[in-house]
Design a protein around this motif. Structure first.
Motif, PDB file in Angstrom:
ATOM      1  N   PHE A  17     -71.334  44.214  72.435  1.00 26.95           N
ATOM      2  CA  PHE A  17     -70.823  45.432  71.803  1.00 26.95           C
ATOM      3  C   PHE A  17     -70.499  45.731  70.495  1.00 26.95           C
ATOM      4  CE2 PHE A  17     -66.601  47.829  71.198  1.00 26.95           C
ATOM      5  CZ  PHE A  17     -67.063  49.164  71.807  1.00 26.95           C
ATOM      6  N   PRO A  18     -70.205  44.705  69.970  1.00 29.64           N
ATOM      7  CA  PRO A  18     -69.782  45.123  68.154  1.00 29.64           C
ATOM      8  C   PRO A  18     -71.414  45.255  67.468  1.00 29.64           C
ATOM      9  CG  PRO A  18     -68.694  43.140  68.865  1.00 29.64           C
ATOM     10  CD  PRO A  18     -69.648  43.364  70.149  1.00 29.64           C
ATOM     11  N   LEU A  19     -72.211  44.742  68.203  1.00 28.25           N
ATOM     12  CA  LEU A  19     -73.551  44.986  67.729  1.00 28.25           C
ATOM     13  C   LEU A  19     -74.063  46.564  68.080  1.00 28.25           C
ATOM     14  CD1 LEU A  19     -75.520  41.680  68.315  1.00 28.25           C
ATOM     15  CD2 LEU A  19     -74.521  42.498  66.315  1.00 28.25           C
ATOM     16  N   HIS A  20     -73.937  46.716  69.296  1.00 30.72           N
ATOM     17  CA  HIS A  20     -74.156  48.377  69.957  1.00 30.72           C
ATOM     18  C   HIS A  20     -73.367  49.196  69.136  1.00 30.72           C
ATOM     19  CE1 HIS A  20     -75.551  46.310  73.914  1.00 30.72           C
ATOM     20  NE2 HIS A  20     -76.567  46.372  73.078  1.00 30.72           N
ATOM     21  N   ILE A  21     -72.156  49.080  68.682  1.00 27.00           N
ATOM     22  CA  ILE A  21     -71.536  50.019  67.780  1.00 27.00           C
ATOM     23  C   ILE A  21     -71.609  49.922  66.485  1.00 27.00           C
ATOM     24  CG2 ILE A  21     -69.777  50.498  69.845  1.00 27.00           C
ATOM     25  CD1 ILE A  21     -67.667  48.784  68.021  1.00 27.00           C
ATOM     26  N   LYS A  22     -72.545  49.088  66.112  1.00 28.99           N
ATOM     27  CA  LYS A  22     -72.859  48.778  64.360  1.00 28.99           C
ATOM     28  C   LYS A  22     -71.491  48.096  63.709  1.00 28.99           C
ATOM     29  CE  LYS A  22     -76.835  52.065  65.016  1.00 28.99           C
ATOM     30  NZ  LYS A  22     -77.317  53.204  64.654  1.00 28.99           N
ATOM     31  N   ALA A  23     -70.759  47.512  64.436  1.00 38.02           N
ATOM     32  CA  ALA A  23     -69.785  46.823  63.777  1.00 38.02           C
ATOM     33  C   ALA A  23     -70.073  45.670  63.164  1.00 38.02           C
ATOM     34  CB  ALA A  23     -68.606  46.598  64.655  1.00 38.02           C
ATOM     35  N   ASP A  24     -71.057  45.120  63.697  1.00 43.84           N
ATOM     36  CA  ASP A  24     -71.629  43.615  63.201  1.00 43.84           C
ATOM     37  C   ASP A  24     -73.476  43.724  63.333  1.00 43.84           C
ATOM     38  OD1 ASP A  24     -69.270  42.216  62.979  1.00 43.84           O
ATOM     39  OD2 ASP A  24     -69.345  41.484  65.130  1.00 43.84           O
ATOM     40  N   LYS A  25     -73.901  42.712  62.545  1.00 42.40           N
ATOM     41  CA  LYS A  25     -75.555  42.883  62.603  1.00 42.40           C
ATOM     42  C   LYS A  25     -75.940  41.686  63.118  1.00 42.40           C
ATOM     43  CE  LYS A  25     -76.653  45.469  58.479  1.00 42.40           C
ATOM     44  NZ  LYS A  25     -77.326  45.536  57.276  1.00 42.40           N
ATOM     45  N   PRO A  26     -77.044  41.702  64.133  1.00 42.38           N
ATOM     46  CA  PRO A  26     -77.399  40.253  64.646  1.00 42.38           C
ATOM     47  C   PRO A  26     -77.546  39.264  63.622  1.00 42.38           C
ATOM     48  CG  PRO A  26     -78.714  42.158  65.667  1.00 42.38           C
ATOM     49  CD  PRO A  26     -77.879  42.629  64.470  1.00 42.38           C
ATOM     50  N   GLU A  27     -77.334  38.206  63.763  1.00 43.71           N
ATOM     51  CA  GLU A  27     -77.577  36.893  62.720  1.00 43.71           C
ATOM     52  C   GLU A  27     -78.851  36.425  62.837  1.00 43.71           C
ATOM     53  OE1 GLU A  27     -74.258  34.566  62.682  1.00 43.71           O
ATOM     54  OE2 GLU A  27     -72.790  36.253  62.304  1.00 43.71           O
ATOM     55  N   SER A  28     -79.538  36.579  64.185  1.00 48.33           N
ATOM     56  CA  SER A  28     -80.658  36.003  64.317  1.00 48.33           C
ATOM     57  C   SER A  28     -81.482  36.763  65.260  1.00 48.33           C
ATOM     58  CB  SER A  28     -80.285  34.515  64.993  1.00 48.33           C
ATOM     59  OG  SER A  28     -79.797  34.932  66.277  1.00 48.33           O
ATOM     60  N   CYS A  29     -82.887  36.304  65.440  1.00 47.08           N
ATOM     61  CA  CYS A  29     -83.742  37.276  66.167  1.00 47.08           C
ATOM     62  C   CYS A  29     -83.436  37.140  67.742  1.00 47.08           C
ATOM     63  CB  CYS A  29     -85.230  36.963  66.141  1.00 47.08           C
ATOM     64  SG  CYS A  29     -85.609  35.236  66.042  1.00 47.08           S
ATOM     65  N   GLU A  30     -82.583  35.841  68.106  1.00 49.75           N
ATOM     66  CA  GLU A  30     -82.339  35.833  69.407  1.00 49.75           C
ATOM     67  C   GLU A  30     -80.840  36.529  69.723  1.00 49.75           C
ATOM     68  OE1 GLU A  30     -80.273  32.450  72.417  1.00 49.75           O
ATOM     69  OE2 GLU A  30     -81.145  31.706  70.717  1.00 49.75           O
ATOM     70  N   GLN A  31     -80.203  36.658  68.682  1.00 51.40           N
ATOM     71  CA  GLN A  31     -78.983  37.520  68.940  1.00 51.40           C
ATOM     72  C   GLN A  31     -79.479  39.059  69.094  1.00 51.40           C
ATOM     73  OE1 GLN A  31     -76.021  37.697  65.958  1.00 51.40           O
ATOM     74  NE2 GLN A  31     -74.460  38.118  67.445  1.00 51.40           N
ATOM     75  N   LEU A  32     -80.448  39.228  68.492  1.00 53.59           N
ATOM     76  CA  LEU A  32     -80.984  40.702  68.481  1.00 53.59           C
ATOM     77  C   LEU A  32     -81.524  40.959  69.639  1.00 53.59           C
ATOM     78  CD1 LEU A  32     -81.980  43.609  67.594  1.00 53.59           C
ATOM     79  CD2 LEU A  32     -83.818  42.828  66.237  1.00 53.59           C
ATOM     80  N   MET A  33     -82.390  39.942  70.295  1.00 50.78           N
ATOM     81  CA  MET A  33     -83.160  40.073  71.569  1.00 50.78           C
ATOM     82  C   MET A  33     -82.315  40.231  72.645  1.00 50.78           C
ATOM     83  SD  MET A  33     -85.660  39.842  73.570  1.00 50.78           S
ATOM     84  CE  MET A  33     -84.985  40.351  75.015  1.00 50.78           C
ATOM     85  N   ARG A  34     -80.999  39.272  72.785  1.00 45.85           N
ATOM     86  CA  ARG A  34     -79.992  39.548  73.698  1.00 45.85           C
ATOM     87  C   ARG A  34     -79.336  40.910  73.841  1.00 45.85           C
ATOM     88  NH1 ARG A  34     -78.585  34.908  76.277  1.00 45.85           N
ATOM     89  NH2 ARG A  34     -79.320  32.837  75.512  1.00 45.85           N
ATOM     90  N   SER A  35     -79.087  41.298  72.472  1.00 53.82           N
ATOM     91  CA  SER A  35     -78.271  42.639  72.386  1.00 53.82           C
ATOM     92  C   SER A  35     -79.308  43.705  72.812  1.00 53.82           C
ATOM     93  CB  SER A  35     -77.897  42.984  70.897  1.00 53.82           C
ATOM     94  OG  SER A  35     -78.853  42.989  69.964  1.00 53.82           O
ATOM     95  N   ARG A  36     -80.682  43.687  72.645  1.00 60.06           N
ATOM     96  CA  ARG A  36     -81.585  44.922  73.203  1.00 60.06           C
ATOM     97  C   ARG A  36     -81.666  44.574  74.472  1.00 60.06           C
ATOM     98  NH1 ARG A  36     -85.267  47.288  70.018  1.00 60.06           N
ATOM     99  NH2 ARG A  36     -86.842  46.903  71.387  1.00 60.06           N
ATOM    100  N   PHE A  37     -81.438  43.392  75.196  1.00 57.27           N
ATOM    101  CA  PHE A  37     -81.606  43.282  76.817  1.00 57.27           C
ATOM    102  C   PHE A  37     -80.249  44.130  77.188  1.00 57.27           C
ATOM    103  CE2 PHE A  37     -80.054  41.366  80.672  1.00 57.27           C
ATOM    104  CZ  PHE A  37     -81.398  41.527  81.472  1.00 57.27           C
ATOM    105  N   SER A  38     -79.270  43.806  76.838  1.00 58.40           N
ATOM    106  CA  SER A  38     -77.989  44.239  77.002  1.00 58.40           C
ATOM    107  C   SER A  38     -78.147  46.154  76.889  1.00 58.40           C
ATOM    108  CB  SER A  38     -76.652  43.867  76.456  1.00 58.40           C
ATOM    109  OG  SER A  38     -76.669  42.608  76.836  1.00 58.40           O
ATOM    110  N   ALA A  39     -78.653  46.342  75.860  1.00 56.19           N
ATOM    111  CA  ALA A  39     -78.888  47.774  75.488  1.00 56.19           C
ATOM    112  C   ALA A  39     -79.990  48.222  76.515  1.00 56.19           C
ATOM    113  CB  ALA A  39     -79.787  47.938  74.217  1.00 56.19           C
TER     114      ALA A  39
END
Length: 158
Positions: free
Chosen positions: A22-44
């Motif tokens: 959620f914090p990544l989706h609302i742009k309150a935080d940025k992914p710290e790794s490509c895995e975190q981005l991958m996980r957030s994209r799956f949720s997206a």
């Protein structure tokens, strides 16, 4: 409308959505790794957040994709399994399997995704797709593929 919730995050991190993607989706935080981005994209993809998917897609690889196209429901995503990951200083990859239901059959999207870090932001570039795997029709008393621990008939079959 995107809102907080206390349910487990679809990315299978074991955290609640509120404390995970959620914090990544609302742009309150940025992914710290490509895995975190991958996980957030799956949720997206689960929540059909086309703007987030578009914004985290490297501009050189978007082609004709738009946020509207990325918002469309393409599958009934159920589970994410990270197989391997590596985040270097400016690039990385994540190999994963994303399980989804299609006409009552469990299928698997298996990919090794490539990422770059540009302007302090991880971005998805492209990926190598592995041949599709189908598990066949899910039996009613089988464990649910979403990872809930419930039987299929008591969970996603409803």
């Amino acid at each position: 409308m995107l809102k907080e919730n206390q349910q487990l995050c679809p990315c299978n991190s074991g955290k609640t959505y509120n404390l995970c993607c959620f914090p990544l989706h609302i742009k309150a935080d940025k992914p710290e790794s490509c895995e975190q981005l991958m996980r957030s994209r799956f949720s997206a993809f689960v929540y059909q957040l086309g703007d987030y998917l578009y914004d985290t897609y490297h501009p050189d690889y978007r082609g004709s994709l738009t946020a509207e196209v990325l918002s469309e429901k393409t599958a009934d995503w159920k589970n994410l399994q990270i197989i391997d990951t590596n985040s270097a200083e400016h690039s990385g990859y994540v190999e994963f399997k994303a399980w989804f239901l299609e006409q009552g059959h469990l299928a698997c999207h298996h990919e090794r995704s490539n990422f770059v870090k540009q302007d302090n932001q991880w971005l998805y570039c492209d990926g190598l797709l592995y041949p599709e795997q189908k598990s066949g029709k899910i039996k009613r008393n089988a464990p649910c593929p979403c990872g809930s621990g419930k039987k299929y008939k008591q969970c996603c079959a409803k």
